[in-house]
Design an enzyme around this catalytic site. Structure first.
Site, PDB file in Angstrom:
ATOM      1  N   LYS A  13       1.001   0.662 -10.230  1.00 27.65           N
ATOM      2  CA  LYS A  13       1.912  -0.190 -10.998  1.00 27.65           C
ATOM      3  C   LYS A  13       1.337  -1.599 -11.159  1.00 27.65           C
ATOM      4  O   LYS A  13       1.288  -2.145 -12.259  1.00 27.65           O
ATOM      5  CB  LYS A  13       3.291  -0.291 -10.318  1.00 27.65           C
ATOM      6  CG  LYS A  13       4.004   1.042 -10.164  1.00 27.65           C
ATOM      7  CD  LYS A  13       5.381   0.874  -9.508  1.00 27.65           C
ATOM      8  CE  LYS A  13       5.345   0.314  -8.103  1.00 27.65           C
ATOM      9  NZ  LYS A  13       4.664   1.162  -7.112  1.00 27.65           N
ATOM     10  N   ARG A  88      14.644  -0.265  -7.757  1.00 25.61           N
ATOM     11  CA  ARG A  88      14.224   0.776  -6.822  1.00 25.61           C
ATOM     12  C   ARG A  88      15.401   1.562  -6.263  1.00 25.61           C
ATOM     13  O   ARG A  88      15.192   2.479  -5.478  1.00 25.61           O
ATOM     14  CB  ARG A  88      13.518   0.118  -5.634  1.00 25.61           C
ATOM     15  CG  ARG A  88      11.988   0.122  -5.727  1.00 25.61           C
ATOM     16  CD  ARG A  88      11.465  -0.704  -4.560  1.00 25.61           C
ATOM     17  NE  ARG A  88      10.189  -0.290  -4.084  1.00 25.61           N
ATOM     18  CZ  ARG A  88       9.038  -0.896  -4.369  1.00 25.61           C
ATOM     19  NH1 ARG A  88       8.991  -1.910  -5.213  1.00 25.61           N
ATOM     20  NH2 ARG A  88       7.921  -0.483  -3.833  1.00 25.61           N
ATOM     21  N   ARG A 127      -6.638  -0.046  -0.304  1.00 25.71           N
ATOM     22  CA  ARG A 127      -6.256  -1.164  -1.191  1.00 25.71           C
ATOM     23  C   ARG A 127      -6.582  -2.515  -0.584  1.00 25.71           C
ATOM     24  O   ARG A 127      -6.318  -2.774   0.585  1.00 25.71           O
ATOM     25  CB  ARG A 127      -4.756  -1.083  -1.460  1.00 25.71           C
ATOM     26  CG  ARG A 127      -4.154  -2.365  -2.011  1.00 25.71           C
ATOM     27  CD  ARG A 127      -2.908  -2.133  -2.770  1.00 25.71           C
ATOM     28  NE  ARG A 127      -1.798  -1.696  -1.954  1.00 25.71           N
ATOM     29  CZ  ARG A 127      -0.613  -1.358  -2.468  1.00 25.71           C
ATOM     30  NH1 ARG A 127      -0.419  -1.389  -3.774  1.00 25.71           N
ATOM     31  NH2 ARG A 127       0.360  -0.972  -1.674  1.00 25.71           N
ATOM     32  N   ARG A 161      -2.604  -5.686   2.811  1.00 24.67           N
ATOM     33  CA  ARG A 161      -1.181  -5.851   3.098  1.00 24.67           C
ATOM     34  C   ARG A 161      -0.822  -5.296   4.460  1.00 24.67           C
ATOM     35  O   ARG A 161      -1.278  -4.228   4.820  1.00 24.67           O
ATOM     36  CB  ARG A 161      -0.355  -5.159   2.005  1.00 24.67           C
ATOM     37  CG  ARG A 161      -0.317  -5.985   0.734  1.00 24.67           C
ATOM     38  CD  ARG A 161       0.269  -5.250  -0.424  1.00 24.67           C
ATOM     39  NE  ARG A 161       1.434  -4.441  -0.080  1.00 24.67           N
ATOM     40  CZ  ARG A 161       2.143  -3.781  -0.982  1.00 24.67           C
ATOM     41  NH1 ARG A 161       1.820  -3.856  -2.263  1.00 24.67           N
ATOM     42  NH2 ARG A 161       3.180  -3.071  -0.617  1.00 24.67           N
ATOM     43  N   ARG A 172       7.801   4.242   3.308  1.00 25.21           N
ATOM     44  CA  ARG A 172       7.853   3.817   1.897  1.00 25.21           C
ATOM     45  C   ARG A 172       7.954   5.014   0.957  1.00 25.21           C
ATOM     46  O   ARG A 172       8.683   4.973  -0.029  1.00 25.21           O
ATOM     47  CB  ARG A 172       6.628   2.968   1.561  1.00 25.21           C
ATOM     48  CG  ARG A 172       6.725   1.575   2.173  1.00 25.21           C
ATOM     49  CD  ARG A 172       5.371   0.909   2.302  1.00 25.21           C
ATOM     50  NE  ARG A 172       4.777   0.625   1.032  1.00 25.21           N
ATOM     51  CZ  ARG A 172       3.475   0.372   0.859  1.00 25.21           C
ATOM     52  NH1 ARG A 172       2.659   0.376   1.899  1.00 25.21           N
ATOM     53  NH2 ARG A 172       2.997   0.117  -0.331  1.00 25.21           N
TER      54      ARG A 172
HETATM   55  P1  ADP Z   1       1.195  -0.055  -6.747  1.00 28.17           P
HETATM   56  O1  ADP Z   1       1.404  -1.433  -7.325  1.00 28.17           O
HETATM   57  O2  ADP Z   1       1.866   1.018  -7.559  1.00 28.17           O
HETATM   58  O3  ADP Z   1       1.552   0.033  -5.302  1.00 28.17           O
HETATM   59  P2  ADP Z   1      -1.682  -0.641  -7.031  1.00 28.17           P
HETATM   60  O4  ADP Z   1      -1.829  -1.027  -8.466  1.00 28.17           O
HETATM   61  O5  ADP Z   1      -1.744  -1.706  -6.016  1.00 28.17           O
HETATM   62  O6  ADP Z   1      -0.360   0.272  -6.841  1.00 28.17           O
HETATM   63  O7  ADP Z   1      -2.814   0.469  -6.713  1.00 28.17           O
HETATM   64  C1  ADP Z   1      -3.008   0.971  -5.398  1.00 28.17           C
HETATM   65  C2  ADP Z   1      -4.507   1.086  -5.092  1.00 28.17           C
HETATM   66  O8  ADP Z   1      -5.076   2.130  -5.883  1.00 28.17           O
HETATM   67  C3  ADP Z   1      -5.295  -0.187  -5.421  1.00 28.17           C
HETATM   68  O9  ADP Z   1      -6.311  -0.323  -4.455  1.00 28.17           O
HETATM   69  C4  ADP Z   1      -5.899   0.099  -6.807  1.00 28.17           C
HETATM   70  O10 ADP Z   1      -7.152  -0.567  -6.993  1.00 28.17           O
HETATM   71  C5  ADP Z   1      -6.081   1.618  -6.777  1.00 28.17           C
HETATM   72  N1  ADP Z   1      -5.820   2.246  -8.074  1.00 28.17           N
HETATM   73  C6  ADP Z   1      -4.903   1.890  -9.016  1.00 28.17           C
HETATM   74  N2  ADP Z   1      -4.921   2.748 -10.072  1.00 28.17           N
HETATM   75  C7  ADP Z   1      -5.869   3.692  -9.792  1.00 28.17           C
HETATM   76  C8  ADP Z   1      -6.367   4.849 -10.492  1.00 28.17           C
HETATM   77  N3  ADP Z   1      -5.860   5.209 -11.685  1.00 28.17           N
HETATM   78  N4  ADP Z   1      -7.344   5.570  -9.891  1.00 28.17           N
HETATM   79  C9  ADP Z   1      -7.837   5.210  -8.670  1.00 28.17           C
HETATM   80  N5  ADP Z   1      -7.421   4.133  -7.970  1.00 28.17           N
HETATM   81  C10 ADP Z   1      -6.446   3.365  -8.515  1.00 28.17           C
HETATM   82  P1  ADP Z   2       4.433  -0.757  -3.443  1.00 31.74           P
HETATM   83  O1  ADP Z   2       4.930  -0.330  -4.758  1.00 31.74           O
HETATM   84  O2  ADP Z   2       2.953  -0.676  -3.287  1.00 31.74           O
HETATM   85  O3  ADP Z   2       5.154  -0.066  -2.308  1.00 31.74           O
HETATM   86  P2  ADP Z   2       5.601  -3.502  -3.642  1.00 31.74           P
HETATM   87  O4  ADP Z   2       4.703  -4.661  -3.563  1.00 31.74           O
HETATM   88  O5  ADP Z   2       6.280  -3.212  -4.920  1.00 31.74           O
HETATM   89  O6  ADP Z   2       4.750  -2.269  -3.136  1.00 31.74           O
HETATM   90  O7  ADP Z   2       6.742  -3.614  -2.526  1.00 31.74           O
HETATM   91  C1  ADP Z   2       6.432  -3.933  -1.194  1.00 31.74           C
HETATM   92  C2  ADP Z   2       7.705  -3.953  -0.363  1.00 31.74           C
HETATM   93  O8  ADP Z   2       8.576  -4.988  -0.840  1.00 31.74           O
HETATM   94  C3  ADP Z   2       8.550  -2.689  -0.416  1.00 31.74           C
HETATM   95  O9  ADP Z   2       8.117  -1.702   0.505  1.00 31.74           O
HETATM   96  C4  ADP Z   2       9.943  -3.242  -0.048  1.00 31.74           C
HETATM   97  O10 ADP Z   2      10.034  -3.523   1.346  1.00 31.74           O
HETATM   98  C5  ADP Z   2       9.936  -4.592  -0.771  1.00 31.74           C
HETATM   99  N1  ADP Z   2      10.444  -4.467  -2.147  1.00 31.74           N
HETATM  100  C6  ADP Z   2       9.769  -4.703  -3.298  1.00 31.74           C
HETATM  101  N2  ADP Z   2      10.535  -4.494  -4.361  1.00 31.74           N
HETATM  102  C7  ADP Z   2      11.745  -4.099  -3.888  1.00 31.74           C
HETATM  103  C8  ADP Z   2      12.980  -3.704  -4.495  1.00 31.74           C
HETATM  104  N3  ADP Z   2      13.124  -3.671  -5.830  1.00 31.74           N
HETATM  105  N4  ADP Z   2      14.005  -3.355  -3.667  1.00 31.74           N
HETATM  106  C9  ADP Z   2      13.881  -3.395  -2.341  1.00 31.74           C
HETATM  107  N5  ADP Z   2      12.762  -3.741  -1.698  1.00 31.74           N
HETATM  108  C10 ADP Z   2      11.695  -4.091  -2.460  1.00 31.74           C
END
Ligand code: ADP
Ligand code: ADP
Ligand code: ZN
Length: 213
Positions: A13, A88, A127, A161, A172
């Site tokens: 995302k 979420r 990541r 992180r 998660r």
């Molecule tokens: P999210 O915001 O949904 O948690 P991220 O954008 O941070 O996900 O992506 C998670 C990890 O996977 C990061 O280290 C990113 O560089 C990697 N990543 C993102 N998209 C892809 C993809 N299409 N293929 C392989 N690795 C990816």
């Molecule tokens: P990812 O998609 O990789 O899990 P985010 O950076 O979006 O990570 O979120 C990290 C953390 O922040 C989540 O695990 C949660 O604890 C909190 N968080 C983020 N967005 C929300 C939301 N919309 N509602 C509740 N908690 C949230």
């Protein structure tokens, strides 16, 4: 244009959001980033959210709805915004509908990024990011062009992180499956949902998203 990116932790995302906002001239609103900024700033919200986030649990609906509602009405969002990681829960989705309606706005697209669970674990485990500019990287899938140097800003320090651990990851994923996945039929029922194959390479996923918006 206003849109939502929906997908499990590690789906890509944040990676896709950065590319879309750049090309569309809209603003990325990541509740995860906003909460991490609140923790770094030591604000009240940050103090409330820190332990919850470290465990991988969801922060309370009141807090996240409050920060989003405050943010999307700011002048820089006039051209549109992309919600990354919000809503979420069902309660957040309903609150969003209300605050948008009050502001005379609507969501044009909800893009679901679909990725297998095994792949998610690999993505989260590798990541890292640049704290200076926010660029996202991966040990295997998305390394900087020059090892140890950020492609976007030249920074040489990277962070991981605290919630990208195996324990927090299980919590998660569970939160996603029980609280967030039910939003898919909610948005599908109003014809706003499009699904892209998040297992593809990063550029390919971007192309799929750009093709539908
Ligand atoms: P999210 O915001 O949904 O948690 P991220 O954008 O941070 O996900 O992506 C998670 C990890 O996977 C990061 O280290 C990113 O560089 C990697 N990543 C993102 N998209 C892809 C993809 N299409 N293929 C392989 N690795 C990816
Ligand atoms: P990812 O998609 O990789 O899990 P985010 O950076 O979006 O990570 O979120 C990290 C953390 O922040 C989540 O695990 C949660 O604890 C909190 N968080 C983020 N967005 C929300 C939301 N919309 N509602 C509740 N908690 C949230
Ligand atoms: Zn950088």
């Amino acid at each position: 244009m206003n849109m939502i990116l929906l997908g499990p932790p590690g789906a890509g995302k944040g990676t896709q959001a950065q590319r879309i906002v750049r090309s569309e001239g809209i603003v990325q609103l990541s509740t995860g980033d906003m909460l991490r900024a609140a923790i770094a700033a030591g604000s009240d919200i940050g103090r409330k959210a820190e332990a919850v986030m470290a465990e991988g649990k969801l922060v309370s609906d009141d807090i996240v709805v409050g920060i989003v509602a405050e943010r999307f009405t700011m002048p820089d969002c006039a051209n549109g915004f992309l919600l990354d990681g919000f809503p979420r829960t069902q309660a957040q989705a309903e609150a969003l509908d209300e605050v948008l309606a009050d502001a005379g706005l609507k969501i044009d697209f909800v893009v679901q990024i679909e990725v297998d669970e095994a792949q998610l674990i690999g993505r989260i485990g590798g990541r890292f990011s640049c704290p200076n500019c926010g660029a996202a990287y991966h040990d295997k899938f998305n390394r900087p062009e020059v090892d140890g140097v950020c492609d976007s800003c030249g920074g040489t320090e990277f962070t991981r992180r605290p919630d990208d651990t195996a324990e927090a990851m299980t919590v998660r994923l569970d939160a996603y499956n029980t609280e967030t996945a039910p939003l898919l039929p909610y948005y599908k029922a109003r014809g706003a949902l499009v699904t892209v194959d998040g297992m593809a390479e990063i550029d390919d996923v971007t192309r799929q998203i750009m093709a539908v918006i």
